[in-house]
Scaffold this active site. Structure first.
Site, short mmCIF file in Angstrom:
data_model
loop_
_atom_site.label_atom_id
_atom_site.label_comp_id
_atom_site.label_asym_id
_atom_site.label_seq_id
_atom_site.Cartn_x
_atom_site.Cartn_y
_atom_site.Cartn_z
N THR A 1 37.47 45.94 37.89
CA THR A 1 36.74 44.87 38.57
C THR A 1 35.58 44.40 37.70
O THR A 1 35.39 43.19 37.50
CB THR A 1 36.24 45.36 39.94
OG1 THR A 1 37.38 45.74 40.72
CG2 THR A 1 35.47 44.28 40.67
N ASN B 1 50.00 43.48 39.73
CA ASN B 1 49.92 44.70 40.51
C ASN B 1 50.86 44.71 41.71
O ASN B 1 51.32 45.77 42.13
CB ASN B 1 48.48 44.95 40.99
CG ASN B 1 47.80 43.70 41.49
OD1 ASN B 1 47.84 42.65 40.84
ND2 ASN B 1 47.17 43.78 42.64
N CYS C 1 45.56 43.64 56.75
CA CYS C 1 45.05 43.27 58.06
C CYS C 1 43.57 42.94 57.92
O CYS C 1 42.75 43.82 57.70
CB CYS C 1 45.24 44.45 59.01
SG CYS C 1 45.31 43.92 60.70
N1 PLP Z 1 43.09 44.20 38.17
C1 PLP Z 1 44.27 44.65 38.63
C2 PLP Z 1 45.53 43.96 38.20
C3 PLP Z 1 44.32 45.74 39.49
O1 PLP Z 1 45.50 46.17 39.95
C4 PLP Z 1 43.10 46.36 39.88
C5 PLP Z 1 43.10 47.50 40.81
O2 PLP Z 1 43.93 47.60 41.70
C6 PLP Z 1 41.89 45.86 39.37
C7 PLP Z 1 41.93 44.78 38.53
C8 PLP Z 1 40.58 46.48 39.73
O3 PLP Z 1 40.39 47.67 39.01
P1 PLP Z 1 39.33 48.79 39.52
O4 PLP Z 1 40.00 49.49 40.65
O5 PLP Z 1 39.13 49.67 38.34
O6 PLP Z 1 38.09 48.07 39.90
#
Ligand code: PLP
Length: 388
Positions: free
Chosen positions: A73, A152, A327
């Site tokens: 993030t 993801n 949700c």
């Molecule tokens: N980007 C993608 C594609 C993700 O799947 C995730 C987490 O699920 C993140 C960013 C965020 O990563 P973090 O959990 O290290 O903040």
């Protein structure tokens, strides 16, 4: 308690015991602050330097091009906002896709509120971004293109090298990729992908939570947004998470060492899931690309079923999985990724993601294949969603 079958490795992964071992000294006796001049601090500094060298080698970049962060993030926020603000003198237009993680999408929304313009490229039914669409979207004032390496929710791997080539041919914009899902699963060398920035997170590859890195190629103009001390060569302030950084480096080196073997093992389990589900459950559909997908990732849509209800049923059988729908404030919201593939809202609610890991066995997959058909049939029989 029902024995747990963990099939949610795209959400997070268990810590590898070797990683824990690499972290332990820095959680106990080697607790020094890496900025301190005495031996204890300098040993922490050496651990960070060594970790940086290992992560740099893994991505095929120079050590000074690795900035440690708190995870995916932060890396995404840093890349998007850091490039947009630092290069606003060159232009205020950014390009991304409709299927990015919220860390990217919320960042560009905040930039829009601040007067930046954003183009969100659509994807095809498999979730692929079209390099031609990118070509048409690039403008003289575009400063950044941010397209994720692998999604993801649907596992689709984007054609990053082609997208980079189009960007280079038609503009001076920087290219960022969110490699949170792809790192450790498939090849992610930055020198081969050709990107300027790449973000990743350790907890997706059996490393600790709350640590990651942003790779930033030399010469890229990036505005720091964590302000304070001079850590990370003045680009990201904050006392370094020494144990986390040591764990991250260990996790990438294990991933590198075992990658070929993991790909073979995970792909076999994934394919067993994909084929088994399609064989056993009528009106089931795979989401994402059939071939250009992460080796550990199986995702589906079940007509006439709410993914959330399915997750609860699976949980009662000790199976951990996930669904893109969530949700929020009492109502079920479909995932923006499934909607972007072109499915109507009702269909999009029936999504399920099963993501395998190196500790899963064929028996785990077979358990799901035995249980899932009845669960789907039961939910369809009582479903408020039309199966039509
Ligand atoms: N980007 C993608 C594609 C993700 O799947 C995730 C987490 O699920 C993140 C960013 C965020 O990563 P973090 O959990 O290290 O903040």
């Amino acid at each position: 308690m029902v024995p747990m079958v963990y099939l949610d490795h795209s959400a997070t992964t268990p810590l590898d015991p070797e990683v824990l071992q690499a972290m332990m000294p820095y959680l106990t006796e080697e607790f020094g602050n890496a900025s301190s001049v005495y031996g204890l601090g300098q040993r922490a500094r050496q651990a960070i330097d060594q970790a940086r060298d290992e992560v740099a080698a893994f991505y095929g970049v120079e050590a000074r091009e690795v900035i440690f962060t708190s995870g995916g993030t932060e890396g995404d926020n840093f890349a998007l906002r850091g490039i947009a603000y630092r290069n606003a003198d060159r232009g205020r237009h950014l390009i991304t896709s409709t299927i990015e993680h919220d860390a990217v999408l919320r960042s560009v929304e905040s930039l829009e509120r601040d007067g930046f313009e954003v183009t969100r490229l659509p994807v095809d039914r498999y979730g692929l971004v079209d390099p031609d669409a990118l070509r048409h979207a690039l403008r003289p004032d575009t400063t950044l293109v941010s397209i994720m390496h692998a999604n993801n929710e649907i596992g689709t791997i984007e054609p990053i090298s082609d997208l980079v080539a189009v960007t280079r041919e038609h503009s001076d914009a920087y290219f960022h990729t969110d490699a949170v899902q792809s790192t450790g699963k498939i090849a992610t060398r930055v020198d081969e992908l050709g990107v300027d920035l790449l973000s990743m997170s350790a907890h997706k590859l059996h490393g600790p939570k709350g640590v990651g890195c942003l790779v930033v190629r030399s010469g890229v103009r990036l505005e720091p947004f964590m302000l304070g001390g001079g850590h990370e060569r003045n680009r990201r302030a904050g006392t370094e998470n020494v144990a986390g950084i040591a764990g991250l480096a260990k996790a990438v080196s294990i991933a590198q060492r075992d990658m070929a073997q993991n790909i073979a093992q995970l792909t076999a389990l994934r394919d067993r899931l994909l084929e088994g589900v399609l064989d056993r459950i009528p009106a089931a559909e795979i989401t994402g690309h059939p071939a250009k997908r992460l080796p550990h990732h199986a995702s589906f849509l079940f007509q006439g079923v709410e993914g959330e209800s399915l997750l609860l049923q699976l949980d009662m059988e000790g199976i951990a999985a996930s669904s893109g729908s969530a949700c929020t404030s009492g109502s079920l919201e479909p995932s923006h990724v499934i909607l972007a593939l072109g499915y109507p809202r009702e269909r999009a609610l029936g999504s399920l993601r099963l993501s395998v890991g190196k500790d899963n066995t064929q028996a785990d997959v077979d358990l799901v294949l035995r249980r899932l058909p009845d669960m789907v049939a039961r939910l369809r029989a009582m479903a408020p969603i039309s199966a039509a």
